[in-house]
Design an enzyme around this catalytic site. Sequence first.
Site, PDB file in Angstrom:
ATOM      1  CE  LYS A 120      -0.636   0.161   5.023  1.00  0.00           C
ATOM      2  NZ  LYS A 120       0.173   1.371   5.214  1.00  0.00           N
ATOM      3  CB  THR A 121       3.980   2.279   1.788  1.00  0.00           C
ATOM      4  OG1 THR A 121       3.425   1.988   3.076  1.00  0.00           O
ATOM      5  CG2 THR A 121       4.833   3.530   1.881  1.00  0.00           C
TER       6      THR A 121
ATOM      7  CG  ASP B 120      -1.006   4.640   4.837  1.00  0.00           C
ATOM      8  OD1 ASP B 120      -1.705   3.676   4.468  1.00  0.00           O
ATOM      9  OD2 ASP B 120       0.160   4.518   5.260  1.00  0.00           O
ATOM     10  CD  GLU B 121      -1.966   1.693   8.227  1.00  0.00           C
ATOM     11  OE1 GLU B 121      -3.026   1.044   8.267  1.00  0.00           O
ATOM     12  OE2 GLU B 121      -0.852   1.147   8.190  1.00  0.00           O
TER      13      GLU B 121
ATOM     14  CD  GLN C 118      -3.278  -4.821   8.355  1.00  0.00           C
ATOM     15  OE1 GLN C 118      -2.258  -4.590   8.994  1.00  0.00           O
ATOM     16  NE2 GLN C 118      -3.300  -4.812   7.034  1.00  0.00           N
TER      17      GLN C 118
ATOM     18  NE  ARG D 298       1.645  -6.855  11.286  1.00  0.00           N
ATOM     19  CZ  ARG D 298       1.307  -6.137  10.212  1.00  0.00           C
ATOM     20  NH1 ARG D 298       2.075  -5.139   9.833  1.00  0.00           N
ATOM     21  NH2 ARG D 298       0.221  -6.413   9.516  1.00  0.00           N
TER      22      ARG D 298
END
Length: 735
Positions: free
Chosen positions: A40-41, A219-220, A250, A599
């Site tokens: 995504k980044t 973002d997020e 998330q 993670r």
Amino acid sequence: MPGSMTPPEQQLSSLNPAQQEAVTHEGGALLVLAGAGSGKTRVIAHRIAWLVRERGVPPAGIIAVTFTNKAAREMRSRVEAILGTEAGGPWIGTFHGLGLRMLRRDADLAGLPRSFVVYDADDQAALVRRLLREHEVDDQAGSARSFLSRISRAKNAMESPQAFAARAFSPDAKLVAEIYAGYEEGLKRAGAIDFDDILLKSLPLAERYAPRTHHLLVDEYQDTNRPQYLMAKSLSSVHGNVSVVGDEDQSIYRFRGAEIKNILDFERDHPGAAVVKLEQNYRSTGTILEAASSVIANNAARKGKVLWTENPKGGRIEVHHALDDRGEAAWIARRAAETGARRPFEDVAVLYRTNAQSRAIEEAFRRERIPYQLVGAQQFYERKEVKDVLAYLRLALNPGDDVSFRRIVNVPTRGLGDTTVDAVVAEARAQQAPLLAAARTLAAGTALPSRATKALQAFLDVVDTLATRAATEPAAIVIEGVLDAVGYEAYLEKSYPGEGADRMDNVRALVSAAVEYERETDTPTLLGFLDRSALVSEADNVGARPGVTLMTIHLAKGLEFPIVIIPGMEENVFPHSRSRDVPDELEEERRLCYVAITRARERLLLSRAMSRLQAGVPMTNMPSRFLQEIPDALLDETGSHAVTSWDMPGSSAARAAYRRPAPTASRPAARPSDMPVEADGFNVGAKVAHPMFGRGQVLDREGSGKNLKLTIQFSGHGTKRILPAYTQLEVVRGA
């Protein structure tokens, strides 16, 4: 240094089809559902570069916001790498960084002094503790933090002290309302704001920036709270070009005010919005990804994604069943030591549900001499010596900062005892003025003994000198001026024998931080340096020290590690006891488990303890339902056969039984008259006594012999699943 520009054809060819679709979205509202590890980044960075280079959007017309400084730095560096130039045009940073930038530019419109300061957690607690003393309330350990937590929740819900007071009916709530009102008044008098205020006070300013915000990227998005949601809505209100990237699976910060409905309702808020799903995972092995997907599939509040990967399947997930938490910690230490013999310890992270779980693990690591860094412990900017120096700087810039005044008025010791400070406080109340102004009045008069007057004037001279220097000199030079003016190094050596040198190293590190800030900022100011230090988050320093990383799962969000160990996979631990019976909170616990699993890049290890000390009492917990939700074929189980024989995922029958809805616990079940009487006496409806939980009644039974499991309702302890073969459980006859 800026690099060479990436050719346009290479920019898009390096992306998969879904990523390309998101990057080249022409305009309007866009929702990018980005699964864990789906890049995504990368998509956000490429979209910024594409808008600038291919669509001619002015760089200054682009705002990209995220949640951590680390994520912002990574995003900025990627944009610079693609464009081949420093990303000085687009504004890339955190929500709080953006809000603080607005407030610095338009402090007067926000009703703030130009030199307002941002109180950190310790400053806030100091203010609340003072208010508690004024209300004659015992400041027991953690009580100030508890009040602050409730105040923060109210602020995130955009509830004023007056609105909070209007719905406060219990004595406890009324006290919180009074403290909240006093806290806000204290901030105002000090010319200070807290972390929540950065968003609340900048929100009315956002509409001034909407005309110049041609494209907003968030973002997020699943972690946004109400003020952040409204900030994004306001900034995109003129041009309507808002691209949000997030993953509802998330969303794990409900306790901070995050609202999952923001992402679930995005299409309703923006009719006609384009939706792109990023479902290819680049991070984890196939096994890890399958386990995570199997767990999260049990949630109802989802948009729905099917993650897949071209990565190797990888090895199975190791699950260890320890008899107690000490055995669990010893196993974790052994696995970490084995890894350290082959690869860096920094490749390993132990992620736990609560901070309390770290104690046994830390002890095991120290015994085995395994290096580790504990993230979330005392951070650099929270250390006393660092906060002392920063308090001098803040008071020099903001004469109304009473918290800083109280902190340093007698540090180093200069003969200003409690009697003198009390006199200053009394004068401040009489004048309705800040403590520094009251100190000037007393120093100019004869109310104090001459020795105290002289000492107070010497302190004021230091503050005045620093205020003069702060207006013209770099932050690093002003800090060194503080150290020289007050003899701080000598004070540390005298006050902390054996620790003075280490503490002074921390102060020197603060000077280095100021130098780095000046090198990285076009127009550095002392106020700007203080702002940056206030915005540092706990996760920013992960990996800064050698060793295995120990941290909570909440702090691990946004990070990844080759090897991840998750301890405490038990009911009442993970999911937490406060959440397991509340559907919405249980779903958040499951999302937290999903985050923890994803993670891991290469290896995932899970553990649980049959018995765990909680508040000094050994507690027996069933294995976590999240363990039960991972397919058997993905697991490789180790540990006590006594444990695995009865309650672990090796038995599909046990899994199926565990997944059945629990019997209703509102009242004890009665044994039907036609139900057979069991030879062991543990019939449904039987009264029993447990050495820890006391008396209870059997609601259900399952299995036989050593594998017999009883579901028992205990008065005051709720429903427990007990193994009679391994517990001193007695039938209460004639009860």
